[in-house]
Design an enzyme around this catalytic site. Structure first.
Site, PDB file in Angstrom:
ATOM      1  N   ASN A  44      -2.272  -0.199   6.757  1.00  0.00           N
ATOM      2  CA  ASN A  44      -1.820  -1.477   7.307  1.00  0.00           C
ATOM      3  C   ASN A  44      -0.932  -2.278   6.354  1.00  0.00           C
ATOM      4  O   ASN A  44      -0.984  -3.494   6.315  1.00  0.00           O
ATOM      5  CB  ASN A  44      -3.016  -2.289   7.821  1.00  0.00           C
ATOM      6  CG  ASN A  44      -4.036  -2.545   6.731  1.00  0.00           C
ATOM      7  OD1 ASN A  44      -3.826  -2.177   5.576  1.00  0.00           O
ATOM      8  ND2 ASN A  44      -5.136  -3.187   7.070  1.00  0.00           N
ATOM      9  N   GLU A  59      -8.645 -11.359  -8.265  1.00  0.00           N
ATOM     10  CA  GLU A  59      -7.815 -10.179  -8.004  1.00  0.00           C
ATOM     11  C   GLU A  59      -6.565 -10.160  -8.879  1.00  0.00           C
ATOM     12  O   GLU A  59      -6.160  -9.097  -9.375  1.00  0.00           O
ATOM     13  CB  GLU A  59      -7.425 -10.136  -6.519  1.00  0.00           C
ATOM     14  CG  GLU A  59      -8.627  -9.836  -5.624  1.00  0.00           C
ATOM     15  CD  GLU A  59      -8.288  -9.823  -4.141  1.00  0.00           C
ATOM     16  OE1 GLU A  59      -7.147 -10.162  -3.764  1.00  0.00           O
ATOM     17  OE2 GLU A  59      -9.186  -9.466  -3.356  1.00  0.00           O
ATOM     18  N   LYS A  74       0.827  -1.207   0.000  1.00  0.00           N
ATOM     19  CA  LYS A  74       0.000   0.000   0.000  1.00  0.00           C
ATOM     20  C   LYS A  74       0.867   1.265   0.000  1.00  0.00           C
ATOM     21  O   LYS A  74       2.046   1.212   0.341  1.00  0.00           O
ATOM     22  CB  LYS A  74      -0.919  -0.032   1.231  1.00  0.00           C
ATOM     23  CG  LYS A  74      -1.907  -1.206   1.207  1.00  0.00           C
ATOM     24  CD  LYS A  74      -2.918  -1.115   2.352  1.00  0.00           C
ATOM     25  CE  LYS A  74      -3.946  -2.240   2.255  1.00  0.00           C
ATOM     26  NZ  LYS A  74      -5.038  -2.082   3.238  1.00  0.00           N
ATOM     27  N   TYR A  99     -12.614  -3.117  -3.617  1.00  0.00           N
ATOM     28  CA  TYR A  99     -13.155  -3.008  -2.263  1.00  0.00           C
ATOM     29  C   TYR A  99     -14.690  -2.965  -2.277  1.00  0.00           C
ATOM     30  O   TYR A  99     -15.307  -2.356  -1.395  1.00  0.00           O
ATOM     31  CB  TYR A  99     -12.583  -1.781  -1.549  1.00  0.00           C
ATOM     32  CG  TYR A  99     -11.153  -1.964  -1.065  1.00  0.00           C
ATOM     33  CD1 TYR A  99     -10.740  -3.136  -0.429  1.00  0.00           C
ATOM     34  CD2 TYR A  99     -10.205  -0.946  -1.219  1.00  0.00           C
ATOM     35  CE1 TYR A  99      -9.436  -3.304   0.026  1.00  0.00           C
ATOM     36  CE2 TYR A  99      -8.901  -1.095  -0.753  1.00  0.00           C
ATOM     37  CZ  TYR A  99      -8.522  -2.279  -0.136  1.00  0.00           C
ATOM     38  OH  TYR A  99      -7.231  -2.427   0.330  1.00  0.00           O
ATOM     39  N   HIS A 105      -2.222  -5.442   1.230  1.00  0.00           N
ATOM     40  CA  HIS A 105      -3.454  -6.168   0.934  1.00  0.00           C
ATOM     41  C   HIS A 105      -3.043  -7.588   0.580  1.00  0.00           C
ATOM     42  O   HIS A 105      -2.056  -7.786  -0.141  1.00  0.00           O
ATOM     43  CB  HIS A 105      -4.197  -5.559  -0.261  1.00  0.00           C
ATOM     44  CG  HIS A 105      -5.229  -6.501  -0.810  1.00  0.00           C
ATOM     45  ND1 HIS A 105      -6.478  -6.613  -0.265  1.00  0.00           N
ATOM     46  CD2 HIS A 105      -5.158  -7.422  -1.821  1.00  0.00           C
ATOM     47  CE1 HIS A 105      -7.151  -7.556  -0.925  1.00  0.00           C
ATOM     48  NE2 HIS A 105      -6.374  -8.053  -1.867  1.00  0.00           N
TER      49      HIS A 105
END
Ligand code: UDP
Ligand code: MG
Length: 153
Positions: A112, A126, A9, A49, A115
């Protein structure tokens, strides 16, 4: 063997943790089968998402995923989806166990670090969302017989 998606991220790029996080997956014995830097778009994140679109934090989450490019990785190994997800740890970094990536590198429920796909089915969807088929490379690891027993392969 299974393949799974990892996204590093924007927080990970900003904090200079890209090498360290990729290194963990490599050291574990996962094969890097694809990797690229990408600028995510609102359209792609609405898909990625979709399960969170009703949440109050949806827009903030999308903004946080678009503020810099991300790095998309495809890792491969036996049961790679489950192994990679366990290495990431709980979503909220404050709850993630030490020794997991989130438990070692973050303090946030949103910023965080990674992913990771949550099931084999979602990993396939994905990976197709983030990579063209020719961007995933199926070369053979030279150390395969030292990573796994012959009856596991
Ligand atoms: N997220 C958030 N607040 C929450 C739950 C999730 O900001 O209360 C963000 C967080 O960045 C998380 C992402 O939304 O990684 C996707 O949520 P998901 O439940 O799929 O968690 P993950 O699979 O990433 O652990
Ligand atoms: Mg998820």
């Amino acid at each position: 063997m299974e393949k799974t998606l990892v996204l590093l991220k924007p927080c990970t790029l900003q904090r200079g943790l890209v090498g360290e996080v990729i290194n963990r997956f490599e050291k574990r014995g996962l094969r890097l089968a694809g990797m690229k830097m990408m600028q995510l778009t609102d359209e792609l994140l609405n898909e990625h998402y979709a399960h969170l679109r009703e949440k109050p934090f949806f827009q903030i989450l999308k903004d946080s995923m678009m503020c810099t490019p991300v790095i998309a990785c495809c890792f491969e190994g036996i049961e790679a989806v489950r192994v990679v997800r366990a290495m990431a740890g709980s979503t909220n970094g404050r709850n993630a166990l030490p020794g997991t990536i989130r438990g070692d590198y973050c303090m946030s429920n949103q910023q965080n670090i990674v992913h990771t796909s949550d099931s084999l089915e979602n990993a396939e969807v994905e990976l197709a969302r983030f990579f063209r088929p020719e961007e995933i490379f199926d070369f053979e690891s030279s150390n395969l017989k030292y990573l796994y027993a012959s009856d596991e392969l």
